[in-house]
Design a protein around this motif. Structure first.
Motif, PDB file in Angstrom:
ATOM      1  N   LEU A 239      -4.963   5.883   1.939  1.00  0.00           N
ATOM      2  CA  LEU A 239      -5.660   6.930   1.193  1.00  0.00           C
ATOM      3  C   LEU A 239      -5.184   8.314   1.624  1.00  0.00           C
ATOM      4  N   LEU A 240      -5.146   8.527   2.932  1.00  0.00           N
ATOM      5  CA  LEU A 240      -4.737   9.823   3.465  1.00  0.00           C
ATOM      6  C   LEU A 240      -3.267  10.107   3.168  1.00  0.00           C
TER       7      LEU A 240
ATOM      8  N   GLY B  26       8.981   9.337 -10.707  1.00  0.00           N
ATOM      9  CA  GLY B  26       7.756   9.222  -9.907  1.00  0.00           C
ATOM     10  C   GLY B  26       7.817   8.075  -8.934  1.00  0.00           C
ATOM     11  N   GLU B  27       6.635   7.553  -8.593  1.00  0.00           N
ATOM     12  CA  GLU B  27       6.555   6.467  -7.634  1.00  0.00           C
ATOM     13  C   GLU B  27       6.929   5.142  -8.273  1.00  0.00           C
ATOM     14  N   LEU B  28       7.189   4.160  -7.443  1.00  0.00           N
ATOM     15  CA  LEU B  28       7.617   2.852  -7.921  1.00  0.00           C
ATOM     16  C   LEU B  28       6.467   2.146  -8.616  1.00  0.00           C
ATOM     17  N   LEU B  29       6.726   1.637  -9.831  1.00  0.00           N
ATOM     18  CA  LEU B  29       5.745   0.858 -10.575  1.00  0.00           C
ATOM     19  C   LEU B  29       6.133  -0.614 -10.499  1.00  0.00           C
TER      20      LEU B  29
ATOM     21  N   ARG C  58       0.597  11.387  -4.357  1.00  0.00           N
ATOM     22  CA  ARG C  58       0.397  10.200  -5.192  1.00  0.00           C
ATOM     23  C   ARG C  58      -1.068  10.059  -5.559  1.00  0.00           C
ATOM     24  N   ARG C  59      -1.336   9.521  -6.738  1.00  0.00           N
ATOM     25  CA  ARG C  59      -2.719   9.269  -7.142  1.00  0.00           C
ATOM     26  C   ARG C  59      -3.147   7.923  -6.578  1.00  0.00           C
ATOM     27  N   TYR C  60      -3.975   7.960  -5.552  1.00  0.00           N
ATOM     28  CA  TYR C  60      -4.396   6.733  -4.888  1.00  0.00           C
ATOM     29  C   TYR C  60      -5.803   6.933  -4.337  1.00  0.00           C
ATOM     30  N   PRO C  61      -6.727   6.015  -4.617  1.00  0.00           N
ATOM     31  CA  PRO C  61      -6.542   4.804  -5.431  1.00  0.00           C
ATOM     32  C   PRO C  61      -6.522   5.139  -6.912  1.00  0.00           C
ATOM     33  N   HIS C  62      -6.067   4.193  -7.706  1.00  0.00           N
ATOM     34  CA  HIS C  62      -6.045   4.390  -9.145  1.00  0.00           C
ATOM     35  C   HIS C  62      -7.428   4.097  -9.713  1.00  0.00           C
ATOM     36  N   PRO C  63      -8.039   5.073 -10.383  1.00  0.00           N
ATOM     37  CA  PRO C  63      -9.384   4.835 -10.929  1.00  0.00           C
ATOM     38  C   PRO C  63      -9.333   3.914 -12.135  1.00  0.00           C
TER      39      PRO C  63
ATOM     40  N   LEU D 112       0.809  -1.224   0.000  1.00  0.00           N
ATOM     41  CA  LEU D 112       0.000   0.000   0.000  1.00  0.00           C
ATOM     42  C   LEU D 112       0.838   1.268   0.000  1.00  0.00           C
ATOM     43  N   PHE D 113       1.978   1.235   0.669  1.00  0.00           N
ATOM     44  CA  PHE D 113       2.797   2.444   0.769  1.00  0.00           C
ATOM     45  C   PHE D 113       4.021   2.394  -0.138  1.00  0.00           C
ATOM     46  N   GLY D 114       4.493   1.182  -0.470  1.00  0.00           N
ATOM     47  CA  GLY D 114       5.672   1.058  -1.332  1.00  0.00           C
ATOM     48  C   GLY D 114       5.351   1.074  -2.805  1.00  0.00           C
ATOM     49  N   VAL D 115       4.285   0.381  -3.207  1.00  0.00           N
ATOM     50  CA  VAL D 115       3.893   0.339  -4.625  1.00  0.00           C
ATOM     51  C   VAL D 115       2.391   0.624  -4.747  1.00  0.00           C
ATOM     52  N   PRO D 116       1.949   1.829  -4.362  1.00  0.00           N
ATOM     53  CA  PRO D 116       0.513   2.132  -4.373  1.00  0.00           C
ATOM     54  C   PRO D 116      -0.099   2.125  -5.761  1.00  0.00           C
ATOM     55  N   ALA D 117       0.713   2.149  -6.824  1.00  0.00           N
ATOM     56  CA  ALA D 117       0.168   2.100  -8.179  1.00  0.00           C
ATOM     57  C   ALA D 117      -0.222   0.696  -8.595  1.00  0.00           C
ATOM     58  N   SER D 118       0.218  -0.317  -7.843  1.00  0.00           N
ATOM     59  CA  SER D 118      -0.061  -1.705  -8.220  1.00  0.00           C
ATOM     60  C   SER D 118      -1.538  -2.038  -8.038  1.00  0.00           C
ATOM     61  N   PRO D 119      -2.131  -2.818  -8.958  1.00  0.00           N
ATOM     62  CA  PRO D 119      -3.510  -3.285  -8.751  1.00  0.00           C
ATOM     63  C   PRO D 119      -3.662  -4.118  -7.480  1.00  0.00           C
ATOM     64  N   LEU D 120      -2.571  -4.726  -7.019  1.00  0.00           N
ATOM     65  CA  LEU D 120      -2.610  -5.543  -5.806  1.00  0.00           C
ATOM     66  C   LEU D 120      -2.644  -4.700  -4.538  1.00  0.00           C
TER      67      LEU D 120
END
Length: 243
Positions: A173-174, A215-218, A181-186, A75-83
């Motif tokens: 989220l907060l 940017g953030e880690l993908l 960061r864009r979270y959650p990803h729509p 959640l905090f390391g790879v927030p862009a992941s679908p997982l």
């Protein structure tokens, strides 16, 4: 025999060296700012959820801290992941806990129960679009977590699993949005009309690495991303030819 005939390509000369080189990890394409945010966010999330677990279970259950720690990394390391999306952690952990508790009541042998619980949890997570790797550990926790977990029965699904998952998701989220960061990803909007892909300059792996460093880690390697872009370009070209 000439010198040219005796020479072999580098790939044939050093197969072992090439294999060992693949084991060495590539540098992570992420900024220092995002590394700091990931560490701080995960630390705060784990402190909060550990306190909740201690309050609910009467002890700091190490079996439950492990999967929550894995969730925090996602959640905090790879927030862009679908997982790592909110539904992934809330649905994935809760369904896995439900599967683990149910299987533990039906199958007394822990070894068999662990395998069945993991199998059922993964099937449920795939079907309900909430695949979350720590969910597998949550399912095992319901079986191997000891008397404190077993005495809870199905309450284990609600507290601490669902409660801690919701807490961690809300904190993510907060924290991620405060960090820019864009979270959650729509969900990506559906294209009304496919547009042709124009890429006059081929992208190299170095280009992708430099772009990802901004940017953030993908959760994808540059080589895999390059192959994916190439495959998408070929599909787009075939679509244009078939019009």
């Amino acid at each position: 025999m000439s010198k040219a005939k005796n020479e072999r390509p580098p790939a044939a000369r050093h197969p072992l060296r090439q294999f060992l080189a693949r084991l060495w990890p590539h540098p992570l394409a992420v900024t220092q700012k995002h590394i700091l945010f990931a560490a701080l966010g995960a630390g705060c999330g784990l402190m909060l959820t550990s306190l909740l677990s201690h309050w609910m279970l009467g002890e700091l259950n190490l079996w439950f801290v492990a999967p929550v720690g894995a969730s925090a990394v996602l959640l905090f390391g790879v927030p862009a992941s679908p997982l790592a999306q909110p539904w992934a952690i809330v649905g994935g952990n809760s369904l896995s806990a439900l599967a683990g508790v149910t299987v533990s009541l039906l199958i007394p042998d822990p070894a068999i129960a662990c395998g069945v619980a993991a199998c059922v949890a993964i099937l449920l997570m795939f079907q309900l679009r909430c695949l979350h790797p720590p969910g597998g550990a949550v399912a095992l926790t319901a079986i191997l977590g000891g008397p404190a977990v077993q005495q809870l029965g199905y309450q284990f699904v609600l507290t601490p699993v669902l409660l801690n998952s919701l807490t961690l998701a809300l904190l993510a989220l907060l924290f991620n949005n405060l960090a820019g960061r864009r979270y959650p990803h729509p969900l990506a909007p559906a294209e009304s009309k496919p547009e042709p892909v124009a890429m006059p300059v081929p992208l190299t792996r170095a280009d992708l690495h430099q772009a990802m460093q901004g940017g953030e880690l993908l959760d994808i390697d540059e080589e895999d991303l390059q192959a994916l872009l190439l495959r998408a370009e070929q599909i787009a070209q075939r679509r244009q030819l078939n019009r």
